[in-house]
Design an enzyme around this catalytic site. Structure first.
Site, PDB file in Angstrom:
ATOM      1  N   ASP A 179      17.679  42.047  15.522  1.00 18.80           N
ATOM      2  CA  ASP A 179      17.503  43.365  16.137  1.00 18.80           C
ATOM      3  C   ASP A 179      17.547  44.549  15.179  1.00 18.80           C
ATOM      4  O   ASP A 179      18.080  45.610  15.528  1.00 18.80           O
ATOM      5  CB  ASP A 179      18.552  43.590  17.238  1.00 18.80           C
ATOM      6  N   LYS A 232      13.714  38.315  22.636  1.00 21.41           N
ATOM      7  CA  LYS A 232      14.801  38.013  23.576  1.00 21.41           C
ATOM      8  C   LYS A 232      14.991  39.174  24.534  1.00 21.41           C
ATOM      9  O   LYS A 232      14.612  40.314  24.248  1.00 21.41           O
ATOM     10  CB  LYS A 232      16.094  37.701  22.826  1.00 21.41           C
ATOM     11  N   CYS A 268      25.019  41.888  19.944  1.00 21.60           N
ATOM     12  CA  CYS A 268      24.110  40.786  19.606  1.00 21.60           C
ATOM     13  C   CYS A 268      24.557  39.982  18.394  1.00 21.60           C
ATOM     14  O   CYS A 268      24.304  38.774  18.336  1.00 21.60           O
ATOM     15  CB  CYS A 268      22.695  41.320  19.460  1.00 21.60           C
TER      16      CYS A 268
END
Length: 184
Positions: A10, A86, A119
């Site tokens: 990310d 995701k 995350c």
């Protein structure tokens, strides 16, 4: 040593200054992630990029098909590096991440990215539970200030708490310098 892969989690435009959801230290963390990315590429080790996108246009950041949801230019994937899309905190949930890793015989994950308290925590714990050995590069991760029950928690404290917890039972937690020098 078990075959290892770098997992770039990310590192996306919305986490950088002047964006929708800026993180404290996003630039410095991305710069350290680039050092790892360069080392993995030079060694011919696999790299997998994770990109989070919410399913609703009402999301506070990473809205579908937005500029903010794109990988940051510092860590853009090469053609031979998969990007796993995701929709949840856990990068393994409802994705093909485990299949990608297993197909290549990966046993050790080196994790960099954002956010430390979400995350990064999610992928690290899930990976350990799935039997992978995990190393988190703490200075290649970033987070933000949080608030709980009227208490403001500075990003540095959030980050330290999560790195400490992950280092207790889920991963080796080291700096980019330590990892690159082989002190892991």
């Amino acid at each position: 040593m078990a075959k290892q892969a770098l997992i770039v989690v990310d590192i996306q435009n919305d986490y950088f200054p002047q964006s929708k959801w800026p993180l404290v230290g996003a630039e410095a963390a991305a710069d350290n992630a680039v050092r790892l990315l360069d080392a993995f590429r030079e060694a011919g080790n696999p790299v997998v990029h994770i990109r989070h996108e919410f399913t609703s246009d009402d999301a506070p950041f990473f809205t579908p098909n937005s500029e903010g949801a794109k990988l940051h230019p510092k860590v853009t994937n090469r053609a031979d590096e998969p990007v796993v899309l995701k929709h949840f905190v856990n990068s393994f949930r409802e994705t093909d991440l485990q299949a990608i890793l297993d197909k290549q015989g990966i046993k050790h994950l080196v994790v960099v990215g954002s956010m430390s308290h979400m995350c990064i925590d999610g992928i690290t714990r899930a990976a350990a539970d799935l039997g992978y050995t995990v190393t988190v590069i703490h200075d290649a991760c970033a987070t933000r200030d949080l608030e709980f029950n009227g208490v403001s928690v500075p990003a540095a404290h959030v980050h330290a708490a999560f790195m400490s917890a992950l280092g207790f039972a889920y991963a080796s937690v080291v700096s980019a310098e330590e990892f690159l020098a082989g002190k892991r």
